[in-house]
Design a protein around this motif. Structure first.
Motif, mmCIF file in Angstrom:
data_model
loop_
_atom_site.group_PDB
_atom_site.id
_atom_site.type_symbol
_atom_site.label_atom_id
_atom_site.label_comp_id
_atom_site.label_asym_id
_atom_site.label_seq_id
_atom_site.Cartn_x
_atom_site.Cartn_y
_atom_site.Cartn_z
ATOM 1 N N LEU A 1 97.888 64.018 28.334
ATOM 2 C CA LEU A 1 98.913 64.754 29.292
ATOM 3 C C LEU A 1 99.532 63.990 29.745
ATOM 4 C CD1 LEU A 1 100.168 67.817 27.525
ATOM 5 C CD2 LEU A 1 100.294 65.582 25.486
ATOM 6 N N GLU A 2 99.043 64.086 30.894
ATOM 7 C CA GLU A 2 99.116 63.858 32.888
ATOM 8 C C GLU A 2 98.280 63.811 33.039
ATOM 9 O OE1 GLU A 2 100.987 67.238 35.001
ATOM 10 O OE2 GLU A 2 102.210 66.679 33.080
ATOM 11 N N LYS A 3 97.840 62.998 34.365
ATOM 12 C CA LYS A 3 96.550 63.540 35.413
ATOM 13 C C LYS A 3 97.351 63.155 36.670
ATOM 14 C CE LYS A 3 91.648 60.905 36.772
ATOM 15 N NZ LYS A 3 91.281 59.872 35.599
ATOM 16 N N GLN A 4 96.832 63.963 37.969
ATOM 17 C CA GLN A 4 97.052 64.154 39.173
ATOM 18 C C GLN A 4 95.900 63.735 40.192
ATOM 19 O OE1 GLN A 4 100.074 66.972 39.888
ATOM 20 N NE2 GLN A 4 99.427 68.026 38.042
ATOM 21 N N SER B 1 90.099 64.979 41.077
ATOM 22 C CA SER B 1 91.570 64.860 39.321
ATOM 23 C C SER B 1 91.638 66.062 38.790
ATOM 24 C CB SER B 1 91.578 63.842 38.844
ATOM 25 O OG SER B 1 90.380 63.806 38.024
ATOM 26 N N GLU C 1 93.919 66.855 35.293
ATOM 27 C CA GLU C 1 93.969 66.459 34.442
ATOM 28 C C GLU C 1 94.988 67.751 33.121
ATOM 29 O OE1 GLU C 1 91.369 62.683 32.693
ATOM 30 O OE2 GLU C 1 91.507 64.115 31.344
ATOM 31 N N ARG C 2 95.521 67.804 32.740
ATOM 32 C CA ARG C 2 96.638 68.481 31.754
ATOM 33 C C ARG C 2 96.279 67.412 30.473
ATOM 34 N NH1 ARG C 2 98.702 73.939 30.911
ATOM 35 N NH2 ARG C 2 99.932 73.652 29.876
ATOM 36 N N TYR D 1 94.064 72.522 31.487
ATOM 37 C CA TYR D 1 93.358 72.314 32.858
ATOM 38 C C TYR D 1 92.073 71.594 32.478
ATOM 39 C CZ TYR D 1 98.098 72.824 34.049
ATOM 40 O OH TYR D 1 99.578 72.775 34.072
#
Length: 346
Positions: A56-59, A65, A67-68, A82
């Protein structure tokens, strides 16, 4: 004089006597204990063929890193999680399933506030154990346990996630179908393990687990039933039933129907043997009193000695209350999983 304390004591002693009359030694009883645990958890439909995983997303979090992700556990259930991945991996790394306790969900152990923002004030705290472990070079997945955070019933979603869960209504409703909330959570733990093994960053043969409090229940019982988990850290949960769950008011999700005539809690956890196990608990924990932890540790040591691998059990009673310490357990878990690569079987 009319209180039911004496009756409850009688039930416990009668169950304990029955347990030991059937098969007095652990080696005689362990397979029946495992079978009974599977039975009381309740039955669930076979999982879907596909995980249908989506990022869904990555930070970028600096050293790693995050990820969701979301994946399928049942035709009608999805698990958000996560995934924390160390930077600059040269090969597949050891991996850890991390289970949060009662609180606002998986965000709490990955260093986020309930709204998803980074908790700058508490960086480096042991309660962010998913962060502590990824910084040791391990891939960590932190699933959202059903009943908490984003996975509460719709009727609970407007309440404060720090104070409100859906444990009680989920547990009571599942009983009507011959299922338990613990059983559903263990089923989803195994599904999360399926997902983790698909990640190319994770070494499928070097997977461990860690859980705090109610998450310790999931970590311990999933490891007990799934030998794909090679090492387990159980924080603030190990005890005897009598010393904690039968003497202190706990969330209903901790209780298993009809288990006591077959096994006490340390014996359920002991099903992990001979794989590696680390137990940590606070000396002043009011929910899992130190004396009950010591009693459980005696049973666990007997179990591990009976396997010929007493060195694979570690216990740390630390100065503290109902909390995660990590003063020994984080390094221990890293050593156990990285040791598999070096050829030391666990």
């Amino acid at each position: 004089m009319w209180c039911p304390d004496l009756y409850m004591d009688h039930l416990y002693m009668n169950a304990s006597d029955k347990m030991r009359r059937i098969e007095p030694t652990w080696n005689e009883r362990k397979e029946k204990v495992r079978a009974k645990l599977i039975e009381v958890l309740g039955s669930f439909d076979p999982p879907p063929d596909e995980l249908n995983a989506v990022v869904l997303e990555k930070q970028d979090m600096g050293d790693y890193s995050m990820e969701r992700v979301v994946y399928q556990s049942d035709a009608y259930l999805q698990i958000p999680a996560y995934v924390l991945i160390p930077h600059r991996l040269e090969e597949a790394a050891p991996a850890v399933l991390a289970w949060h306790g009662h609180g606002y969900g998986s965000r709490e152990i990955v260093g986020l506030r309930p709204d998803g923002s980074v908790d700058e004030e508490k960086q480096g705290m042991p309660q962010h154990y998913a962060v502590q472990l990824v910084k040791k070079g391990m891939v960590v997945i932190a699933p959202e346990i059903i009943g908490f955070g984003d996975r509460r019933l719709s009727s609970d979603m407007k309440k404060d996630p720090k104070k409100s869960s859906s444990c009680a209504p989920l547990a009571s409703r599942l009983l009507m179908y011959g299922k338990t909330l613990t059983g559903l959570r263990i089923y989803e733990a195994m599904r999360s393990l399926d997902y983790l093994r698909t990640r190319e960053e994770a070494d499928a043969e070097r997977i461990g687990t860690i859980g705090f409090s109610g998450g310790g229940l999931i970590a311990s019982l999933s490891a007990a039933l799934d030998d794909r988990i090679k090492a387990a850290v159980v924080c603030a949960f190990t005890s005897t039933f009598r010393g904690s769950l039968l003497s202190v008011n706990h969330c209903i999700d901790n209780y298993l129907p009809a288990i006591l005539p077959y096994a006490d809690l340390p014996e359920l956890i002991g099903l992990i043997a001979p794989r590696a196990l680390f137990v940590e608990s606070g000396l002043d924990d009011p929910l899992f009193p130190a004396e009950s932890v010591r009693e459980a540790a005696v049973v666990l040591r007997e179990i591990y000695e009976s396997t010929g691998h007493k060195e694979r059990l570690e216990v740390d009673l630390f100065p503290g209350k109902h909390e995660v310490s990590g003063r020994q357990s984080f390094d221990w878990l890293e050593k156990q999983l990285k040791g598999l690569k070096a050829g030391f079987p666990l």
